[in-house]
Motif scaffolding. Structure first.
Motif: not given
Length: 394
Positions: A69, A73, A108, A112
């Motif tokens: 991710r 991102e 974020e 994760d």
């Protein structure tokens, strides 16, 4: 009422990014560990923190195979900007160092790590209250905590404190052993988070007569802005429009023309502090991250310093448990502190350069102008800044 005791090799206190990173690295080496966190998972994820990742942090996520991710991102930044009035000085990180930083929110990254804990066999106990460390000067330390009104005990060979500035780990080290180095700043950062496009594709640090400002971001559609304010200010006195107006002035006309205004989804004032506690290891206790040091956010070093601590700690603990290297753990503190002090120096110098201090007079302001002139005209000066900003080697 007493709960069941747990025996493990390492007890990690704190399940923020540092504690989770370390836990995952240890489990990848087959080392047993338990992570204790006093808050709920939602509380941990609700903390708004840093968003600029150095190579060391990205490398650790890649090494763990938890970077999918982040790669999809995260925003790769090849430079950042310093502005003083109408002048914009771009620091070309990629051109000067061959490296880059990645903008990816700490929330974020923590998500994760949290999402992967069950699949990787990482045990995390949330809502562990009244955590206390015992016998840290022995080879058989243990930790006690309360959960659901029941007392529990974790026996371990090593305890690692990743529990932040206010946690119990650092406080367990005797006053006669540790030394504190501290510099408090006469202002705080008022931050606003909003779901609006950033005003620039790279960060802008601004030194203005009215004060400091920073244009940052979390994604292509979420922006993070800061201004410095006196410590006496209250968030309630700063409605959104007042913050946007102030940002437009301090960031200068070029950036102001591209600011998209919108309602805040978070606002807060954070005091600035430079702080180091040494040593970062005592007996069977190691400290990582904010438990041992705080940096002003100006240099984007807080999370990244925690990651470099984790890198050194994981190496030392792996050498000790897997190879029987008895010198690895005693060497941890000096290795970690060598990098900590360099990051402290950079964060302090950039804070000094980009803020107007209340006690400053014409001489101090002239020195700022001279320094910015030098940076604008010197590749060597820009290279030094770029090397420190992208992160020194571990």
């Amino acid at each position: 009422m007493n709960g069941r005791g747990v025996i493990t090799q390492i007890c990690i206190i704190g399940a923020g990014p540092a504690g989770l990173l370390l836990g995952h690295l240890l489990r990848a080496e087959g080392i047993d560990c338990v992570v204790l966190e006093r808050h709920t998972p939602d509380y941990v994820l609700g903390r708004i923190r840093a968003g600029v990742l150095e190579r060391v942090t990205v490398d650790l996520m890649e090494r763990l195979g938890l970077d999918a991710r982040l790669k999809a991102e995260g925003l790769v930044h090849d430079g950042f900007n310093l502005t003083d009035g109408e002048r914009l000085i771009r620091i070309d990180i990629a051109g000067l160092t061959g490296q880059h930083v990645t903008v990816y929110g700490q929330t974020e990254l923590t998500r994760d790590l949290m999402d992967a804990r069950h699949g990787r066999g990482l045990e995390v106990v949330y809502e562990a209250a009244d955590v206390a460390l015992h016998d840290i000067e022995s080879d058989a330390p243990f930790v006690t905590y309360l959960k659901d009104g029941v007392q529990h005990r974790v026996d371990a060979r090593i305890i690692v404190g990743c529990d932040g500035f206010h946690g119990p780990s650092r406080k367990a080290i005797p006053v006669s052993v540790g030394k504190e180095y501290e510099r408090e700043y006469p202002f705080g950062w008022l931050g606003i988070l909003a779901d609006v496009p950033p005003c620039n594709h790279e960060l802008i640090y601004a030194n203005h007569a009215r004060g400091f400002a920073l244009a940052s971001q979390r994604s292509e559609t979420r922006s993070r802005y800061y201004i410095d304010v006196p410590l006496t200010e209250r968030v309630e006195d700063w409605p959104d429009e007042r913050i946007w107006d102030e940002l437009a002035i301090r960031l200068g006309p070029q950036a102001a023309a591209h600011i998209t205004r919108g309602p805040s989804i978070e606002k807060s004032i954070a005091p600035l502090r430079s702080y180091v506690f040494a040593p970062m290891r005592h007996g069977s206790l190691l400290l990582c991250g904010d438990a041992a040091h705080i940096v002003p956010p100006t240099g984007a070093k807080g999370l990244n310093l925690a990651a470099s601590d984790v890198h050194y700690a994981a190496e030392a603990l792996t050498a000790f448990f897997r190879r029987g290297d008895n010198d690895a753990i005693p060497a941890y503190s000096d290795r970690a502190l060598a990098r900590v002090w360099k990051a402290e120096r950079f964060s302090w110098s950039l804070t000094r350069l980009m803020h107007r201090f209340p006690e400053d007079g014409p001489f101090e302001r002239a020195m700022q102008v001279a320094e910015l002139d030098y940076i604008a005209s010197s590749r060597a000066a820009q290279t030094s800044i770029a090397e420190n900003y992208v992160g020194l080697p571990v």
